[in-house]
Design a protein around this motif. Structure first.
Motif, mmCIF file in Angstrom:
data_model
loop_
_atom_site.group_PDB
_atom_site.id
_atom_site.type_symbol
_atom_site.label_atom_id
_atom_site.label_comp_id
_atom_site.label_asym_id
_atom_site.label_seq_id
_atom_site.Cartn_x
_atom_site.Cartn_y
_atom_site.Cartn_z
ATOM 1 N N ALA A 66 0.831 -1.205 0.000
ATOM 2 C CA ALA A 66 0.000 0.000 0.000
ATOM 3 C C ALA A 66 0.869 1.259 0.000
ATOM 4 O O ALA A 66 0.559 2.233 -0.703
ATOM 5 N N LEU A 67 1.941 1.258 0.765
ATOM 6 C CA LEU A 67 2.857 2.397 0.808
ATOM 7 C C LEU A 67 3.483 2.633 -0.567
ATOM 8 O O LEU A 67 3.541 3.764 -1.052
ATOM 9 N N LEU A 68 3.925 1.572 -1.203
ATOM 10 C CA LEU A 68 4.530 1.719 -2.533
ATOM 11 C C LEU A 68 3.497 2.199 -3.552
ATOM 12 O O LEU A 68 3.817 3.012 -4.425
ATOM 13 N N HIS A 69 2.256 1.722 -3.444
ATOM 14 C CA HIS A 69 1.184 2.215 -4.321
ATOM 15 C C HIS A 69 1.000 3.723 -4.142
ATOM 16 O O HIS A 69 0.819 4.452 -5.127
ATOM 17 N N LEU A 70 1.030 4.184 -2.903
ATOM 18 C CA LEU A 70 0.913 5.631 -2.635
ATOM 19 C C LEU A 70 2.024 6.412 -3.336
ATOM 20 O O LEU A 70 1.773 7.445 -3.962
ATOM 21 N N LEU A 71 3.235 5.912 -3.225
ATOM 22 C CA LEU A 71 4.375 6.604 -3.825
ATOM 23 C C LEU A 71 4.305 6.588 -5.349
ATOM 24 O O LEU A 71 4.712 7.550 -6.000
ATOM 25 N N ILE A 72 3.780 5.518 -5.909
ATOM 26 C CA ILE A 72 3.625 5.442 -7.364
ATOM 27 C C ILE A 72 2.593 6.473 -7.834
ATOM 28 O O ILE A 72 2.812 7.188 -8.808
ATOM 29 N N ARG A 73 1.470 6.548 -7.121
ATOM 30 C CA ARG A 73 0.378 7.438 -7.529
ATOM 31 C C ARG A 73 0.667 8.905 -7.237
ATOM 32 O O ARG A 73 0.426 9.773 -8.074
ATOM 33 N N GLN A 130 10.021 11.168 -2.798
ATOM 34 C CA GLN A 130 9.439 10.838 -4.088
ATOM 35 C C GLN A 130 10.196 9.677 -4.706
ATOM 36 O O GLN A 130 11.380 9.478 -4.456
ATOM 37 N N LEU A 131 9.465 8.929 -5.486
ATOM 38 C CA LEU A 131 10.031 7.786 -6.176
ATOM 39 C C LEU A 131 10.986 8.293 -7.249
ATOM 40 O O LEU A 131 10.640 9.210 -8.006
ATOM 41 N N LYS A 132 12.178 7.728 -7.300
ATOM 42 C CA LYS A 132 13.127 8.127 -8.338
ATOM 43 C C LYS A 132 12.555 7.722 -9.691
ATOM 44 O O LYS A 132 12.093 6.591 -9.869
ATOM 45 N N LEU A 144 9.836 0.059 -12.797
ATOM 46 C CA LEU A 144 10.260 -1.178 -12.146
ATOM 47 C C LEU A 144 9.449 -1.419 -10.881
ATOM 48 O O LEU A 144 8.941 -2.522 -10.664
ATOM 49 N N VAL A 145 9.303 -0.394 -10.052
ATOM 50 C CA VAL A 145 8.548 -0.524 -8.810
ATOM 51 C C VAL A 145 7.097 -0.877 -9.113
ATOM 52 O O VAL A 145 6.517 -1.767 -8.479
ATOM 53 N N GLU A 146 6.515 -0.216 -10.096
ATOM 54 C CA GLU A 146 5.126 -0.497 -10.451
ATOM 55 C C GLU A 146 4.960 -1.949 -10.904
ATOM 56 O O GLU A 146 4.020 -2.630 -10.495
ATOM 57 N N GLN A 147 5.873 -2.442 -11.711
ATOM 58 C CA GLN A 147 5.810 -3.837 -12.186
ATOM 59 C C GLN A 147 5.937 -4.817 -11.030
ATOM 60 O O GLN A 147 5.183 -5.785 -10.951
#
Length: 104
Positions: A29-36, A88-90, A96-99
Protein backbone atom coordinates in the motif's frame (compact mmCIF):
# COMPACT_ATOMS: atom_id res chain seq x y z
CA UNK A 1 30.91 -0.87 -8.90
CA UNK A 2 27.68 -2.19 -10.37
CA UNK A 3 26.62 -1.46 -13.91
CA UNK A 4 23.21 0.21 -14.35
CA UNK A 5 21.69 -3.12 -15.41
CA UNK A 6 23.14 -4.94 -12.41
CA UNK A 7 21.98 -2.16 -10.12
CA UNK A 8 18.42 -2.45 -11.46
CA UNK A 9 18.49 -6.21 -10.91
CA UNK A 10 19.77 -5.74 -7.36
CA UNK A 11 17.07 -3.18 -6.59
CA UNK A 12 14.43 -5.50 -8.03
CA UNK A 13 15.75 -8.38 -5.90
CA UNK A 14 15.69 -6.26 -2.74
CA UNK A 15 12.22 -4.93 -3.54
CA UNK A 16 10.82 -8.43 -4.07
CA UNK A 17 12.42 -9.58 -0.83
CA UNK A 18 11.00 -6.56 1.02
CA UNK A 19 7.51 -7.26 -0.31
CA UNK A 20 7.75 -11.00 0.40
CA UNK A 21 7.79 -10.19 4.12
CA UNK A 22 4.65 -8.03 3.84
CA UNK A 23 2.05 -9.99 5.83
CA UNK A 24 -0.57 -7.24 6.14
CA UNK A 25 -0.22 -5.53 2.77
CA UNK A 26 0.97 -2.25 4.28
CA UNK A 27 4.28 -2.20 2.40
CA UNK A 28 2.51 -2.74 -0.88
CA UNK A 29 0.00 0.00 0.00
CA UNK A 30 2.86 2.40 0.81
CA UNK A 31 4.53 1.72 -2.53
CA UNK A 32 1.18 2.22 -4.32
CA UNK A 33 0.91 5.63 -2.63
CA UNK A 34 4.38 6.60 -3.82
CA UNK A 35 3.62 5.44 -7.36
CA UNK A 36 0.38 7.44 -7.53
CA UNK A 37 1.24 10.60 -5.60
CA UNK A 38 4.83 11.04 -6.80
CA UNK A 39 5.87 13.03 -3.70
CA UNK A 40 4.70 12.79 -0.09
CA UNK A 41 5.76 13.65 3.44
CA UNK A 42 5.69 11.13 6.29
CA UNK A 43 2.59 12.79 7.86
CA UNK A 44 0.74 12.50 4.54
CA UNK A 45 1.73 8.84 4.19
CA UNK A 46 0.72 8.15 7.80
CA UNK A 47 -2.67 9.77 7.26
CA UNK A 48 -3.34 7.71 4.13
CA UNK A 49 -2.16 4.40 5.62
CA UNK A 50 -3.88 4.85 8.98
CA UNK A 51 -7.24 4.88 7.19
CA UNK A 52 -6.72 1.18 6.31
CA UNK A 53 -4.10 -0.06 8.78
CA UNK A 54 -3.43 0.25 12.50
CA UNK A 55 -0.08 1.98 12.12
CA UNK A 56 1.92 4.46 14.16
CA UNK A 57 3.66 7.54 12.85
CA UNK A 58 6.99 6.06 13.95
CA UNK A 59 6.44 2.81 12.03
CA UNK A 60 5.54 4.74 8.87
CA UNK A 61 8.68 6.86 9.22
CA UNK A 62 10.72 3.66 9.66
CA UNK A 63 9.23 2.06 6.55
CA UNK A 64 9.93 5.16 4.48
CA UNK A 65 13.48 5.29 5.82
CA UNK A 66 14.12 1.67 4.94
CA UNK A 67 12.74 2.13 1.45
CA UNK A 68 14.91 5.21 0.96
CA UNK A 69 18.12 3.78 2.38
CA UNK A 70 18.05 0.02 1.79
CA UNK A 71 16.15 -0.11 -1.48
CA UNK A 72 17.44 3.18 -2.85
CA UNK A 73 14.30 3.98 -4.82
CA UNK A 74 13.36 7.24 -3.10
CA UNK A 75 14.83 10.68 -3.25
CA UNK A 76 14.24 13.22 -0.53
CA UNK A 77 14.38 16.95 -0.07
CA UNK A 78 13.24 19.33 2.64
CA UNK A 79 10.18 21.54 2.44
CA UNK A 80 10.75 25.27 2.04
CA UNK A 81 10.61 25.84 5.77
CA UNK A 82 12.98 22.91 6.29
CA UNK A 83 10.73 21.12 8.75
CA UNK A 84 9.62 18.06 6.75
CA UNK A 85 11.27 15.74 4.30
CA UNK A 86 9.44 15.20 1.03
CA UNK A 87 9.92 11.75 -0.48
CA UNK A 88 9.44 10.84 -4.09
CA UNK A 89 10.03 7.79 -6.18
CA UNK A 90 13.13 8.13 -8.34
CA UNK A 91 11.97 8.44 -11.93
CA UNK A 92 14.39 5.80 -13.24
CA UNK A 93 12.81 3.18 -10.93
CA UNK A 94 9.13 4.13 -11.17
CA UNK A 95 8.26 1.58 -13.85
CA UNK A 96 10.26 -1.18 -12.15
CA UNK A 97 8.55 -0.52 -8.81
CA UNK A 98 5.13 -0.50 -10.45
CA UNK A 99 5.81 -3.84 -12.19
CA UNK A 100 7.11 -5.50 -9.02
CA UNK A 101 4.25 -4.19 -6.86
CA UNK A 102 1.63 -5.35 -9.38
CA UNK A 103 3.16 -8.83 -9.56
CA UNK A 104 3.52 -9.17 -5.77
Amino acid sequence: MLSPTDLRKEIERRLRSYLSRDKSGIRKALLHLLIRAKSLTVPQIHEALSAKFDVTYHSVASMVGIIASKLGILSTHKTKDGALGVYQLKEQYAQLVEQVVESA
